[in-house]
Design a protein around this motif. Structure first.
Motif, PDB file in Angstrom:
ATOM      1  N   ALA A  52     -15.549  -4.571   0.695  1.00  0.00           N
ATOM      2  CA  ALA A  52     -14.871  -4.137   0.072  1.00  0.00           C
ATOM      3  C   ALA A  52     -15.625  -3.522  -1.056  1.00  0.00           C
ATOM      4  N   VAL A  53     -15.716  -5.059  -1.733  1.00  0.00           N
ATOM      5  CA  VAL A  53     -17.003  -5.215  -2.739  1.00  0.00           C
ATOM      6  C   VAL A  53     -17.946  -4.344  -2.833  1.00  0.00           C
ATOM      7  N   GLN A  54     -18.833  -4.080  -1.337  1.00  0.00           N
ATOM      8  CA  GLN A  54     -20.085  -3.364  -0.981  1.00  0.00           C
ATOM      9  C   GLN A  54     -20.181  -1.411  -1.567  1.00  0.00           C
ATOM     10  N   LEU A  55     -18.799  -1.075  -0.974  1.00  0.00           N
ATOM     11  CA  LEU A  55     -18.694   0.040  -0.813  1.00  0.00           C
ATOM     12  C   LEU A  55     -17.610   0.677  -2.361  1.00  0.00           C
ATOM     13  N   GLY A  56     -17.701  -0.675  -3.520  1.00  0.00           N
ATOM     14  CA  GLY A  56     -17.313  -0.265  -4.851  1.00  0.00           C
ATOM     15  C   GLY A  56     -15.954  -0.674  -5.440  1.00  0.00           C
ATOM     16  N   LEU A  57     -15.115  -1.672  -4.745  1.00  0.00           N
ATOM     17  CA  LEU A  57     -14.359  -2.665  -5.200  1.00  0.00           C
ATOM     18  C   LEU A  57     -14.767  -3.319  -5.952  1.00  0.00           C
ATOM     19  N   ARG A  58     -13.807  -3.448  -7.056  1.00  0.00           N
ATOM     20  CA  ARG A  58     -14.311  -4.159  -8.549  1.00  0.00           C
ATOM     21  C   ARG A  58     -13.040  -5.541  -8.879  1.00  0.00           C
ATOM     22  N   THR A  59     -13.741  -6.834  -8.407  1.00  0.00           N
ATOM     23  CA  THR A  59     -12.464  -7.675  -8.993  1.00  0.00           C
ATOM     24  C   THR A  59     -13.667  -8.010 -10.046  1.00  0.00           C
ATOM     25  N   GLU A  60     -12.983  -9.126 -11.006  1.00  0.00           N
ATOM     26  CA  GLU A  60     -13.223 -10.461 -11.352  1.00  0.00           C
ATOM     27  C   GLU A  60     -14.120 -11.898 -10.517  1.00  0.00           C
ATOM     28  N   ALA A 111       0.146  -7.553  -1.840  1.00  0.00           N
ATOM     29  CA  ALA A 111      -0.145  -8.404  -0.981  1.00  0.00           C
ATOM     30  C   ALA A 111       0.002  -7.199   0.233  1.00  0.00           C
ATOM     31  N   LEU A 112      -1.444  -6.650   0.984  1.00  0.00           N
ATOM     32  CA  LEU A 112      -1.164  -5.398   1.468  1.00  0.00           C
ATOM     33  C   LEU A 112      -0.746  -5.380   2.699  1.00  0.00           C
ATOM     34  N   ASP A 113      -0.586  -4.394   4.410  1.00  0.00           N
ATOM     35  CA  ASP A 113       0.165  -4.471   5.374  1.00  0.00           C
ATOM     36  C   ASP A 113      -1.155  -3.538   5.825  1.00  0.00           C
ATOM     37  N   GLY A 114      -2.202  -4.458   6.181  1.00  0.00           N
ATOM     38  CA  GLY A 114      -3.214  -3.308   6.060  1.00  0.00           C
ATOM     39  C   GLY A 114      -3.510  -1.757   7.497  1.00  0.00           C
ATOM     40  N   PRO A 115      -3.745  -1.191   7.735  1.00  0.00           N
ATOM     41  CA  PRO A 115      -3.910   0.081   8.862  1.00  0.00           C
ATOM     42  C   PRO A 115      -3.419  -0.820   9.923  1.00  0.00           C
ATOM     43  N   ALA A 116      -2.578  -0.093  10.520  1.00  0.00           N
ATOM     44  CA  ALA A 116      -1.580  -0.404  11.379  1.00  0.00           C
ATOM     45  C   ALA A 116      -0.657  -1.914  12.080  1.00  0.00           C
ATOM     46  N   HIS A 117      -0.245  -2.300  11.131  1.00  0.00           N
ATOM     47  CA  HIS A 117       0.138  -3.596  10.480  1.00  0.00           C
ATOM     48  C   HIS A 117       1.267  -3.164   9.954  1.00  0.00           C
ATOM     49  N   GLY A 118       2.341  -4.142   9.969  1.00  0.00           N
ATOM     50  CA  GLY A 118       3.436  -3.536   9.406  1.00  0.00           C
ATOM     51  C   GLY A 118       4.244  -2.449   8.956  1.00  0.00           C
ATOM     52  N   ARG A 119       4.189  -2.022   8.250  1.00  0.00           N
ATOM     53  CA  ARG A 119       4.585  -0.723   7.874  1.00  0.00           C
ATOM     54  C   ARG A 119       4.027   0.209   7.509  1.00  0.00           C
ATOM     55  N   SER A 120       2.583  -0.085   7.162  1.00  0.00           N
ATOM     56  CA  SER A 120       1.424   0.672   7.071  1.00  0.00           C
ATOM     57  C   SER A 120       1.076   1.977   8.310  1.00  0.00           C
ATOM     58  N   PRO A 121       0.412   2.897   7.999  1.00  0.00           N
ATOM     59  CA  PRO A 121       0.483   3.724   8.945  1.00  0.00           C
ATOM     60  C   PRO A 121      -0.982   3.816  10.022  1.00  0.00           C
ATOM     61  N   GLY A 122      -0.788   4.259  10.864  1.00  0.00           N
ATOM     62  CA  GLY A 122      -1.865   4.218  11.973  1.00  0.00           C
ATOM     63  C   GLY A 122      -1.878   3.475  13.172  1.00  0.00           C
ATOM     64  N   ARG A 123      -2.612   3.996  13.832  1.00  0.00           N
ATOM     65  CA  ARG A 123      -2.016   3.293  15.563  1.00  0.00           C
ATOM     66  C   ARG A 123      -3.359   2.382  15.360  1.00  0.00           C
ATOM     67  N   ARG A 132     -11.175   0.087   3.474  1.00  0.00           N
ATOM     68  CA  ARG A 132     -10.872   1.839   2.846  1.00  0.00           C
ATOM     69  C   ARG A 132      -9.764   1.299   2.127  1.00  0.00           C
ATOM     70  N   ALA A 133      -8.835   0.547   2.827  1.00  0.00           N
ATOM     71  CA  ALA A 133      -7.363   0.487   2.447  1.00  0.00           C
ATOM     72  C   ALA A 133      -7.200  -0.327   0.594  1.00  0.00           C
ATOM     73  N   MET A 134      -8.116  -1.583   1.289  1.00  0.00           N
ATOM     74  CA  MET A 134      -8.399  -2.542  -0.222  1.00  0.00           C
ATOM     75  C   MET A 134      -8.483  -1.291  -1.759  1.00  0.00           C
ATOM     76  N   LEU A 135      -9.710  -0.409  -1.047  1.00  0.00           N
ATOM     77  CA  LEU A 135     -10.165   0.311  -2.330  1.00  0.00           C
ATOM     78  C   LEU A 135      -9.016   1.431  -2.946  1.00  0.00           C
ATOM     79  N   GLU A 136      -8.396   2.059  -1.900  1.00  0.00           N
ATOM     80  CA  GLU A 136      -7.336   2.447  -1.874  1.00  0.00           C
ATOM     81  C   GLU A 136      -5.794   1.893  -2.937  1.00  0.00           C
ATOM     82  N   ALA A 137      -5.893   1.033  -2.065  1.00  0.00           N
ATOM     83  CA  ALA A 137      -5.176   0.321  -3.230  1.00  0.00           C
ATOM     84  C   ALA A 137      -5.554  -0.163  -4.770  1.00  0.00           C
ATOM     85  N   ALA A 138      -6.521  -0.643  -4.730  1.00  0.00           N
ATOM     86  CA  ALA A 138      -7.468  -1.159  -6.216  1.00  0.00           C
ATOM     87  C   ALA A 138      -6.973   0.332  -6.743  1.00  0.00           C
TER      88      ALA A 138
END
Length: 277
Positions: free
Chosen positions: A147-155, A98-110, A119-125
């Motif tokens: 993310a699926v449109q940007l290339g994320l693959r999932t069953e 389970a991701l911390d989205g950008p600028a959320h939790g401990r993930s970087p960004g403002r 894009r974060a989901m693509l990076e994680a995958a």
């Protein structure tokens, strides 16, 4: 005077004379998430998690062993808001990340937005084993479809309380903060420039979703209209639509019928809860 009432008053006056300035301030407000501490009921699951750091400093929590399921929370959300679902997935033999989205939790960004989440989901995958499922709540659901449109693959793919059209989200925010017409148009243009995409293209009607999916929405959701789920369902041929009478925007994630629907989708079983055809 409440903060929102004060903002509406300023926008309703200054927005006519300085639309670009007001639009800029509202763009910043729209993209800057607030941070909220976990509720007490989230803490036991948080204590059992493994904190991992992915590429570009993206932070995530991990539980269990088995096929991988990737979760993305919504705006100003947290991974442990999926606590009941995470527990059920782990008990069923899955690894949950389970991701911390950008600028959320401990993930970087403002700042954050639907494109950065996608894009974060693509990076994680790219660093995880092949994904058995991706599950997104609210903006996380909209981001998962993008993310699926940007290339994320999932069953399989699951959206919970997700909007179908980002342009509708922008217009709704502009109405809420009482932006006059010129300021409203400037606000949307500034957001589009920031995310690098036209808002009108961030619409599920333009997407290609070719994996089995589950669309969940509660009728009493006050943040995202349940009508959005029907639009997603109409655009997604291989999807099941689960509409629940109650559950609001957040409580619905813990509904046993939703958990059963997710596990049914992952295992290939038919959906037992009430489902729209």
């Amino acid at each position: 005077m409440s903060t929102l009432k004060w903002v509406r008053g300023v926008n309703g006056t200054l927005g006519w004379f300085a639309p670009q300035l007001v639009a800029s301030k509202m763009r910043l407000a729209f993209m800057t998430p607030r941070s909220f501490a976990p509720s007490d009921w989230e803490l036991p699951l948080l204590a059992k998690s493994e904190r991992i750091t992915l590429r570009f400093g993206l932070s995530a929590l991990r539980w269990g062993q088995g096929p991988t399921v990737l979760l993305m929370h919504g705006w100003e959300g947290r991974p442990t808001q999926f606590a009941n679902l995470i527990t059920a997935l782990v008990d069923a033999g899955y690894t949950v990340v389970a991701l911390d989205g950008p600028a959320h939790g401990r993930s970087p960004g403002r700042e954050a937005n639907v494109v950065l989440f996608a894009r974060a989901m693509l990076e994680a995958a790219a660093e995880l084993p092949p994904l058995q499922a991706v599950i997104g709540h609210s903006m996380g659901g909209a981001s998962a479809m993008l993310a699926v449109q940007l290339g994320l693959r999932t069953e399989t793919l699951v959206t919970i309380g997700a909007p179908a059209r980002i342009l509708g989200v922008l217009r709704g925010f502009a109405r809420m903060v009482k932006l006059p017409p010129k300021a409203r148009s400037a606000f949307i243009r500034q957001v589009e420039k920031d995310v690098g995409m036209r808002a009108a293209t961030l619409d599920v009607a333009h997407y290609q979703l070719d994996m089995p999916g589950l669309i969940v929405h509660a009728e009493d959701d006050r943040y995202v209209s349940a009508k959005e789920s029907q639009l997603i369902h109409e655009a997604w041929f291989d999807s099941r639509l689960l509409r629940l009478e109650e559950g609001g925007h957040h409580r619905v994630m813990a509904d046993p019928r939703v958990i059963d629907g997710v596990l049914s989708l992952l295992s290939g079983r038919s959906l037992q809860a009430r489902q729209s055809a």
